[in-house]
Design a protein around this motif. Structure first.
Motif, PDB file in Angstrom:
ATOM      1  N   ALA A 171      15.749  -6.296   9.905  1.00 20.06           N
ATOM      2  CA  ALA A 171      14.611  -5.395  10.128  1.00 20.06           C
ATOM      3  C   ALA A 171      13.838  -5.118   8.844  1.00 20.06           C
ATOM      4  N   PRO A 172      14.503  -4.777   7.725  1.00 23.57           N
ATOM      5  CA  PRO A 172      13.721  -4.589   6.487  1.00 23.57           C
ATOM      6  C   PRO A 172      13.029  -5.854   6.015  1.00 23.57           C
ATOM      7  N   VAL A 173      13.613  -7.036   6.339  1.00 24.01           N
ATOM      8  CA  VAL A 173      12.953  -8.280   5.940  1.00 24.01           C
ATOM      9  C   VAL A 173      11.611  -8.416   6.658  1.00 24.01           C
ATOM     10  N   GLY A 174      11.600  -8.026   7.925  1.00 24.52           N
ATOM     11  CA  GLY A 174      10.335  -8.061   8.658  1.00 24.52           C
ATOM     12  C   GLY A 174       9.309  -7.133   8.049  1.00 24.52           C
ATOM     13  N   VAL A 175       9.773  -5.942   7.647  1.00 28.59           N
ATOM     14  CA  VAL A 175       8.852  -4.995   7.005  1.00 28.59           C
ATOM     15  C   VAL A 175       8.380  -5.550   5.660  1.00 28.59           C
ATOM     16  N   ALA A 176       9.325  -6.162   4.899  1.00 31.63           N
ATOM     17  CA  ALA A 176       8.958  -6.718   3.596  1.00 31.63           C
ATOM     18  C   ALA A 176       7.920  -7.828   3.745  1.00 31.63           C
ATOM     19  N   ALA A 177       8.006  -8.569   4.864  1.00 28.27           N
ATOM     20  CA  ALA A 177       7.055  -9.666   5.052  1.00 28.27           C
ATOM     21  C   ALA A 177       5.639  -9.159   5.268  1.00 28.27           C
ATOM     22  N   ILE A 178       5.512  -7.962   5.889  1.00 28.60           N
ATOM     23  CA  ILE A 178       4.162  -7.463   6.182  1.00 28.60           C
ATOM     24  C   ILE A 178       3.666  -6.504   5.114  1.00 28.60           C
ATOM     25  N   MET A 179       4.537  -6.115   4.166  1.00 32.10           N
ATOM     26  CA  MET A 179       4.103  -5.174   3.132  1.00 32.10           C
ATOM     27  C   MET A 179       2.924  -5.697   2.308  1.00 32.10           C
ATOM     28  N   PRO A 180       2.957  -6.983   1.868  1.00 30.38           N
ATOM     29  CA  PRO A 180       1.815  -7.450   1.076  1.00 30.38           C
ATOM     30  C   PRO A 180       0.492  -7.368   1.807  1.00 30.38           C
ATOM     31  N   LEU A 181       0.532  -7.304   3.165  1.00 32.74           N
ATOM     32  CA  LEU A 181      -0.721  -7.193   3.898  1.00 32.74           C
ATOM     33  C   LEU A 181      -1.431  -5.891   3.580  1.00 32.74           C
ATOM     34  N   GLY A 182      -0.670  -4.890   3.135  1.00 31.70           N
ATOM     35  CA  GLY A 182      -1.291  -3.620   2.781  1.00 31.70           C
ATOM     36  C   GLY A 182      -2.308  -3.773   1.677  1.00 31.70           C
ATOM     37  N   GLY A 183      -2.040  -4.685   0.742  1.00 28.52           N
ATOM     38  CA  GLY A 183      -2.994  -4.911  -0.336  1.00 28.52           C
ATOM     39  C   GLY A 183      -4.266  -5.588   0.130  1.00 28.52           C
ATOM     40  N   LEU A 184      -4.186  -6.235   1.321  1.00 31.99           N
ATOM     41  CA  LEU A 184      -5.366  -6.914   1.830  1.00 31.99           C
ATOM     42  C   LEU A 184      -6.263  -6.004   2.638  1.00 31.99           C
TER      43      LEU A 184
END
Length: 351
Positions: A171-184
């Motif tokens: 579950a945290p891996v899924g969150v980690a995968a979408i975290m960089p999208l926040g910068g976009l």
């Protein structure tokens, strides 16, 4: 006797026969798909043995490490200081920390999955034949049984420790995968609209002295900076401004051409524009008095100063932002607000 003749002579297979086990359905489904299971043996003859539990604990540990590493990635991405600061400090480790934590998460995902497949799944040797055409309904039912059997063979239903480890670890891996999208998706427009200029900030020369109207002769221009600490340094690299003193006729033309957003920005015959070219950010500071054109030497963009700094030649497509100015009671130039539009090179969200 050929294989086709053998299949034709064999009794019709009834998937609803209560005597059949699920593995019989799986084997039949594989056979109809052209796959012959020639060897099948569980890894552990006795489910729940000490050796099996040991392997389960190791796989669970892998996924817990995955979860911890992914959480560390998320925390570092959000809280670790990333802005560059000179000297030795934590921002130097921002990228290595992100790479290390994400790398550990992906590494232990691989270790956990490989160990699960090698140590817990049954040993199986199958031979597959090629076939064409769509599958009938009965074979789809057999395929569904095969899928259910695969889930059962994973053992996740009877191994709650693994179920919890997979859930907590991935579950945290899924969150980690979408975290960089926040910068976009972050809106940087407010940053682009903010410079060191604001209401009441005086204009100063590069040497720090304040600017009076008599400092600029008619037809001349100077570069000014916000009169704040560090206003003429790279800390406020978006704030250099050209202060231009127009002749009377040119000033009247500039006043009559003023766009609504630039109404009131001109003080008598003086007006001020951002020095940063709207094409590529070069300093546009070559002023031609006779034509009232401002030239950017990098790519030859030219701007009409008496018409809201409209680009009239070259690659620039946006006007230079105008800084509203006036003169205060002490006789010094002062800004009445920040720029009304973003300064610098234009892109898709700028007007």
């Amino acid at each position: 006797m050929s294989e086709t003749e053998t299949d034709k002579d064999a009794p019709e297979f009834d998937p609803d026969d209560p005597r059949l086990t699920r593995f019989d359905l799986v084997r039949e489904g594989a056979r109809r798909d052209g796959v012959e299971i020639v060897h099948y043996q569980p890894r552990f003859t006795k489910p729940g043995s000490k050796e099996e539990k040991r392997v389960v604990r190791f796989v669970a540990l892998c996924f817990f490490i995955v979860g911890l590493a992914a959480l560390a990635f998320i925390v570092a991405y959000v809280a670790w200081p990333w802005r560059y600061e000179p000297g030795s400090n934590l921002n130097k480790f921002y990228t290595p920390v992100l790479g290390t934590t994400l790398g550990l998460a992906l590494l232990f995902i691989g270790i956990g999955i490989i160990t699960w497949a090698k140590k817990l799944l049954p040993e199986e040797v199958s031979v597959e034949r090629r076939h064409d055409g769509a599958s009938p309904d009965v074979e789809r039912k057999l395929t569904a049984a095969t899928a259910v059997s695969m889930v059962d063979e994973l053992g996740i239903q009877r191994r709650p420790l693994l179920k919890g480890a997979v859930a907590l670890g991935l579950a945290p891996v899924g969150v980690a995968a979408i975290m960089p999208l926040g910068g976009l998706i972050k809106d940087h427009k407010s940053d682009l609209l903010t410079t060191a200029w604001k209401k009441g900030v005086r204009l100063m020369h590069d040497d720090g002295t304040l600017v009076r109207p008599e400092d600029v002769s008619a037809g001349g221009q100077i570069t000014v900076f916000p009169a704040i600490p560090g206003g003429n340094t790279n800390k406020y690299a978006d704030s250099p401004t050209l202060l231009i003193h127009l002749r009377d006729a040119d000033a009247e033309r500039a006043l009559s051409n003023a766009l609504p957003i630039n109404k009131g920005a001109q003080w008598n015959n003086y007006l001020a524009y951002s020095k940063i070219c709207t094409h590529a950010g070069c300093p546009a500071s070559l002023y031609e008095q006779q034509t009232n054109r401002l030239l950017c030497p990098c790519h030859q963009s030219q701007f009409d100063i008496t018409n809201n700094a409209r680009p009239i030649f070259g690659p620039a497509t946006r006007r230079l932002p105008q800084l509203p100015i006036t003169v205060d009671s002490d006789g010094y130039f002062v800004a009445t607000s920040d720029y009304k539009v973003p300064i610098g090179p234009g892109f898709w969200e700028r007007p």
